[in-house]
Design a protein around this motif. Sequence first.
Motif, PDB file in Angstrom:
ATOM      1  N   VAL A  48       5.821  -9.489  12.408  1.00 37.99           N
ATOM      2  CA  VAL A  48       5.965  -8.037  11.746  1.00 37.99           C
ATOM      3  C   VAL A  48       7.304  -7.707  11.902  1.00 37.99           C
ATOM      4  N   LEU A  49       7.724  -6.880  11.159  1.00 37.71           N
ATOM      5  CA  LEU A  49       9.122  -6.296  10.825  1.00 37.71           C
ATOM      6  C   LEU A  49       9.094  -4.943  10.204  1.00 37.71           C
ATOM      7  N   PHE A  50      10.095  -4.222  10.336  1.00 42.02           N
ATOM      8  CA  PHE A  50      10.426  -3.069   9.465  1.00 42.02           C
ATOM      9  C   PHE A  50      11.339  -3.067   8.716  1.00 42.02           C
ATOM     10  N   LEU A  51      11.257  -2.834   7.553  1.00 38.98           N
ATOM     11  CA  LEU A  51      12.027  -2.828   6.189  1.00 38.98           C
ATOM     12  C   LEU A  51      12.903  -1.894   6.471  1.00 38.98           C
ATOM     13  N   LYS A  52      14.390  -2.130   6.901  1.00 37.64           N
ATOM     14  CA  LYS A  52      15.454  -1.086   6.910  1.00 37.64           C
ATOM     15  C   LYS A  52      16.357  -1.248   5.853  1.00 37.64           C
ATOM     16  N   ASP A  53      15.730  -0.662   4.553  1.00 37.96           N
ATOM     17  CA  ASP A  53      16.424  -0.910   3.252  1.00 37.96           C
ATOM     18  C   ASP A  53      16.392   0.370   2.552  1.00 37.96           C
ATOM     19  N   LYS A  54      17.291   1.306   2.193  1.00 43.04           N
ATOM     20  CA  LYS A  54      17.182   2.269   1.376  1.00 43.04           C
ATOM     21  C   LYS A  54      16.282   2.485   0.338  1.00 43.04           C
ATOM     22  N   ARG A  55      16.402   1.183  -0.545  1.00 43.61           N
ATOM     23  CA  ARG A  55      15.659   1.114  -1.743  1.00 43.61           C
ATOM     24  C   ARG A  55      14.194   0.867  -1.430  1.00 43.61           C
ATOM     25  N   ALA A  56      13.794   0.777  -0.269  1.00 43.75           N
ATOM     26  CA  ALA A  56      12.314   0.812  -0.135  1.00 43.75           C
ATOM     27  C   ALA A  56      11.721   2.087   0.445  1.00 43.75           C
ATOM     28  N   ILE A  57      12.702   3.091   0.425  1.00 37.30           N
ATOM     29  CA  ILE A  57      11.867   4.525   0.894  1.00 37.30           C
ATOM     30  C   ILE A  57      10.964   4.905   0.202  1.00 37.30           C
TER      31      ILE A  57
ATOM     32  N   ALA B  62       0.976  -1.136  -0.001  1.00 39.33           N
ATOM     33  CA  ALA B  62      -0.065   0.045   0.061  1.00 39.33           C
ATOM     34  C   ALA B  62       0.719   1.199  -0.024  1.00 39.33           C
ATOM     35  N   THR B  63       0.273   2.234  -0.790  1.00 44.98           N
ATOM     36  CA  THR B  63       1.068   3.671  -0.726  1.00 44.98           C
ATOM     37  C   THR B  63      -0.185   4.699  -0.956  1.00 44.98           C
ATOM     38  N   ASP B  64       0.138   5.763  -1.109  1.00 46.95           N
ATOM     39  CA  ASP B  64      -0.639   6.750  -1.292  1.00 46.95           C
ATOM     40  C   ASP B  64      -0.407   7.557  -2.662  1.00 46.95           C
ATOM     41  N   GLY B  65      -1.522   8.511  -3.161  1.00 49.10           N
ATOM     42  CA  GLY B  65      -1.391   8.921  -4.297  1.00 49.10           C
ATOM     43  C   GLY B  65      -0.510  10.122  -4.691  1.00 49.10           C
ATOM     44  N   ASP B  66      -0.071  10.675  -3.426  1.00 50.01           N
ATOM     45  CA  ASP B  66       0.848  11.589  -3.788  1.00 50.01           C
ATOM     46  C   ASP B  66       2.327  11.236  -3.354  1.00 50.01           C
ATOM     47  N   CYS B  67       2.706  10.009  -3.568  1.00 50.25           N
ATOM     48  CA  CYS B  67       3.929   9.499  -3.040  1.00 50.25           C
ATOM     49  C   CYS B  67       4.740   9.072  -4.353  1.00 50.25           C
ATOM     50  N   ARG B  68       6.184   8.822  -4.239  1.00 49.09           N
ATOM     51  CA  ARG B  68       7.163   8.383  -4.762  1.00 49.09           C
ATOM     52  C   ARG B  68       7.664   7.190  -4.485  1.00 49.09           C
ATOM     53  N   VAL B  69       7.848   6.348  -5.339  1.00 51.32           N
ATOM     54  CA  VAL B  69       8.483   4.874  -5.184  1.00 51.32           C
ATOM     55  C   VAL B  69       9.866   4.595  -5.793  1.00 51.32           C
ATOM     56  N   GLY B  70      10.812   4.026  -5.398  1.00 47.57           N
ATOM     57  CA  GLY B  70      11.944   3.713  -6.319  1.00 47.57           C
ATOM     58  C   GLY B  70      11.883   2.490  -7.305  1.00 47.57           C
ATOM     59  N   SER B  71      12.456   2.259  -8.138  1.00 50.20           N
ATOM     60  CA  SER B  71      12.594   1.160  -9.045  1.00 50.20           C
ATOM     61  C   SER B  71      12.582  -0.364  -8.368  1.00 50.20           C
ATOM     62  N   MET B  72      13.015  -0.295  -7.327  1.00 56.20           N
ATOM     63  CA  MET B  72      13.167  -1.507  -6.397  1.00 56.20           C
ATOM     64  C   MET B  72      12.362  -1.855  -5.533  1.00 56.20           C
ATOM     65  N   TRP B  73      11.273  -1.022  -5.275  1.00 55.96           N
ATOM     66  CA  TRP B  73      10.427  -0.988  -4.266  1.00 55.96           C
ATOM     67  C   TRP B  73       9.712  -2.207  -4.096  1.00 55.96           C
ATOM     68  N   ILE B  74       9.284  -2.972  -5.124  1.00 59.37           N
ATOM     69  CA  ILE B  74       8.531  -4.221  -4.865  1.00 59.37           C
ATOM     70  C   ILE B  74       9.681  -5.378  -4.753  1.00 59.37           C
ATOM     71  N   ARG B  75      10.682  -5.294  -5.294  1.00 63.75           N
ATOM     72  CA  ARG B  75      11.834  -6.154  -5.228  1.00 63.75           C
ATOM     73  C   ARG B  75      12.229  -6.573  -3.846  1.00 63.75           C
ATOM     74  N   VAL B  76      12.682  -5.423  -3.298  1.00 64.04           N
ATOM     75  CA  VAL B  76      13.142  -5.567  -1.764  1.00 64.04           C
ATOM     76  C   VAL B  76      12.155  -5.955  -0.990  1.00 64.04           C
ATOM     77  N   TYR B  77      10.602  -5.826  -1.202  1.00 59.50           N
ATOM     78  CA  TYR B  77       9.728  -6.354  -0.081  1.00 59.50           C
ATOM     79  C   TYR B  77       9.662  -7.743  -0.478  1.00 59.50           C
ATOM     80  N   ALA B  78       9.797  -8.235  -1.818  1.00 56.10           N
ATOM     81  CA  ALA B  78       9.474  -9.758  -2.287  1.00 56.10           C
ATOM     82  C   ALA B  78      10.904 -10.461  -1.455  1.00 56.10           C
TER      83      ALA B  78
END
Length: 370
Positions: A237-246, A128-144
């Motif tokens: 439950v965990l926090f994704l501490k990866d800069k590519r997920a910002i 989930a994200t919001d309509g006024d946000c921006r995500v990097g190209s690796m966003w889905i990958r790092v979650y996977a």
Amino acid sequence: MIIFIAFSLIYCGFLLWARYHWCRIDTSVEADDGGLLTFSVIIPVRNEAANIASILADLQAQEYPADLYEVLVIDDDSDDGTLEIAAEVLQRSSMKYHLVRLKDYGMKGKKQAISKALELAENEIILATDGDCRVGSMWIRVYANKYTKDIQMITGPVRMVEHDFFTHLQSLEFAGLIGLGAASLQSGNPGMCNGANLSYRKSAFHEVSGYEGNQEIASGDDEFLLQKIFRAYPNGVLFLKDKRAIVSTPAKDTLGELINQRKRWSSKWKFHKSYYVKLMAIAVFFNYLVFAYMLVEGLTNEASFVIFTSFFLLRALVLSLYIRSVAVFLGVRNVIWASFVMEIIYPFLVLFLGIASIFGHYSWKGRYYS
């Protein structure tokens, strides 16, 4: 004076505790599973005509197989052309998508938008994200790469985009909140997360009955769900501490917009079932109340002024030490001097919001709540 000293020492101790747990968060990247996980990316929107094309372009540019994720845009009765822009962009894209007009189902509000998205989502893992946000190209990958069979929810980092002194202070304060949410989760006492960057299993959402019990509260689609899933899966439950997920989100340009946003955020604390969250909110309020009192007394009493100044410097230094650990990760600069400014301004903002959250009203996207 003794109360001020006690609160200041507790405050500094708490910030050092938060820094300790922030630094403990695992930053290792799990072995790449070859991109076998499928995701449903949900974006609830209302009046985001200026932004929706950008986030959809970011999703189109993901370095992840296009057939392994879908995008669901749920429009909550926008009146600025958001729906039409989203339709045009999605039709030109190669992504699988659902474009939903929420009012067609007799529904409104962000929580109902998310609930409808989950009804339509084809995949088990939600992003989930919001309509006024921006995500990097690796966003889905790092979650996977971070999901394992035991993980039910992953909270992600959010950075507030700045462009002047006013928005820089917001970005710095927001970094502190993101770090606090991550540190609290790491300690086993989750308090907050941000719906602009959040992932969970659809099965976990339904198992905890989604937003049942807080459906009528305008805010809290993220924190209340975090609390529910953590209670059901304390090790899942965990926090994704990866800069590519910002995920990046814009700061507010005016003081009025900022106050309205923070009133909306702070209005939900009294609905939390977690005693940790409630006690934290009360402690923060009284910490800053005592701070404000000592500031006034210090202006009229020399001895009080010396004590206040000494502990103010201590508080500001410890605050900068904590925030810097998070800000470096998020890419926020000029931490030390801005921490001193924040330590002066923030107490009065917290006191105002603490009172306003009980008695005040706020608006969101043209809707008014009390």
